[in-house]
Design an enzyme around this catalytic site. Sequence first.
Site, PDB file in Angstrom:
ATOM      1  N   GLU A  51       0.812  -1.211   0.000  1.00 49.01           N
ATOM      2  CA  GLU A  51       0.000   0.000   0.000  1.00 49.01           C
ATOM      3  C   GLU A  51       0.848   1.264   0.000  1.00 49.01           C
ATOM      4  O   GLU A  51       1.707   1.434   0.868  1.00 49.01           O
ATOM      5  CB  GLU A  51      -0.932   0.012   1.216  1.00 49.01           C
TER       6      GLU A  51
ATOM      7  N   LYS B 242      -7.377  -0.597  11.870  1.00 54.43           N
ATOM      8  CA  LYS B 242      -6.783  -1.088  10.621  1.00 54.43           C
ATOM      9  C   LYS B 242      -5.614  -0.198  10.231  1.00 54.43           C
ATOM     10  O   LYS B 242      -4.570  -0.681   9.765  1.00 54.43           O
ATOM     11  CB  LYS B 242      -7.833  -1.117   9.523  1.00 54.43           C
TER      12      LYS B 242
ATOM     13  N   ASP C  16       4.413 -14.010  12.300  1.00 51.86           N
ATOM     14  CA  ASP C  16       3.043 -14.384  11.965  1.00 51.86           C
ATOM     15  C   ASP C  16       2.132 -13.161  12.115  1.00 51.86           C
ATOM     16  O   ASP C  16       1.646 -12.865  13.202  1.00 51.86           O
ATOM     17  CB  ASP C  16       2.587 -15.522  12.893  1.00 51.86           C
TER      18      ASP C  16
ATOM     19  N   HIS D 144      -2.357  10.501   0.315  1.00 47.73           N
ATOM     20  CA  HIS D 144      -2.364   9.113  -0.137  1.00 47.73           C
ATOM     21  C   HIS D 144      -2.398   9.042  -1.657  1.00 47.73           C
ATOM     22  O   HIS D 144      -1.651   8.273  -2.271  1.00 47.73           O
ATOM     23  CB  HIS D 144      -3.567   8.382   0.449  1.00 47.73           C
TER      24      HIS D 144
END
Length: 439
Positions: A97, A281, A297, A395
Site C-alpha cells: 500500500e 486497521k 506471523d 495518499h
Amino acid sequence: MTNAADDGGAMTSRPEGTSRLEGLRDLAPEARREAVRHAAGLDQGDAALLAGESVLPVSLANGMIENVVGKFELPLGVAANFTVNGRDYLVPMAVEEPSVVAAASYMARIVRACGGFHTASTQPIMRAQIQVLGIADPHGARQRLLADRDALITMANARDTVLIGLGGGCKDIEVHVFEDTPVGAMVVLHLLVDVRDAMGANTVNSMAEAIAPRVAEVAGGSVRLRILSNLADRRLVRARAEVMPEALTTATLDGADVARGIVEACALAIIDPYRAATHNKGIMNGIDPVVVATGNDWRAIEAGAHAYAARDGRYTSLTRWEVSGTGTLVGTIELPMALGLVGGATKTHPAAGAALRLLGVTSATELGEVVAAVGLAQNMAALRALATEGIQKGHMALHARNIAILAGAEGAEIDRIAKAMAESGDVSVDGAKALMAEG
C-alpha cells in the site's frame, strides 16, 4: 558520515548510528539500499538479500509450506527517523500500500524531535488452553486441577529443557469454568508459559499435549482442544509519544488546533466500533509490514490486537490521544505482541534474517516495542491527515505512481506523469493517459 549517490549524482548523508537519512526518498532504489546498508552496518550479502533477487529459491519455499508452485513478492521499504527508548532504528516494512512507509517515517521524524518514542513490555507469556468436557462437578474439577498445579507445571517443563535453561518455561496455570455451553459444562485449563525470544506457538502446543492425559485424569473428564490462544494478554507492549504543539503546525493550521483535531478524531474511534475498525486497521498498516518483513506471523498479531480491542465486551480504539496540562499532544498504545526471533520463517527465510539484522534488535521484546512504536506513528499520521487536509490528498499523491504504471507509463515517464497528476489533482488512469498523450 555515510554517502550514497543516486543515478543523477545526488548525495545523501547521515551521522553513523542514527536513523535520520536526509534525502533518502529522492534516491534510486540501488542507491537507497546502499545508504541503508551503510547506516545499519550491513555487509553486501545482507544488501543482496534485502534487494530480493533470488533470495528465496523455490526449493526452499517448497520446504516452508505445502503445494508450492512459486513465490509471491511484496515491495520492501525502510522507514527512517525512528528513535525508541533513546536508540535509533531503521525499520524494514514489506507492504503493497502506498503512503504507509512515508507516513510512518514522517511521523517518526516529528516525534524524534520531541524526544522519540518510549516503550515498555510485560514478560513474554503465552497461553495454551486445554478444554475438558464431560465433567459432573466442574467447580470441584477446578479445585483439583489447581491443587495439582506443581505437578502439571513440572510435566509441562519437561517438554522443553532448553527453554528452562534460558529462564523461560511454564510459570503458572489458570482454570476457568464454563457452566453453560452448547455441549454442557466445561473446564478450560490455561498454561502460562514464558517463551523468551520465541513466538511460542509450537512450545505451548507441545506442553498442552504433553499434560493433557493428566489433566483429563485429575479433572475427571475428557480432553478435546489443546492449543495456544492468540489473545496474548499477558504479553503486552506499550508505546508513548509526546509532541509539542508547534511541531504539528502546518501552512494553514496552528499546531494546537491540529493536536485538538487528532484528539477529537480519536474520540470517535473510542466510542464507535464502526470508526474503531478503520482506526485500528490504520494502526495495523504500520505493524503488519514490520511483522511480515521479519518473518513473523502477522495473522496472529492481527487476531490478538483486534481481540484485545474488544476485551471489555465492546470493540474500541487501541490508541488514546490526549492534550496534556502543558499543551503537549500525548499518544499511547497498548496491545499484545507475540513476536519471535527464533524459529519459523524468521530463521528459514533469508530476507527475514537480513531484515532483522537491519533493524538490529536483540530480543523479541525489543522487536515488539519497535513494532508498537511504528503502529503508534502510523495512527498519528492517519489522524493528523484526517484532522487537516483529509486522508486522500497525501495518499493519492503517493498512489499516483501506481496509477501511472497502470496507464502504461515506463521508466522515467512514471515519475513525470505521477508528479503531473499530483499537481493537477486528477490522479486517475484517464488523467495519466491524457498526460502521456500530451507528451
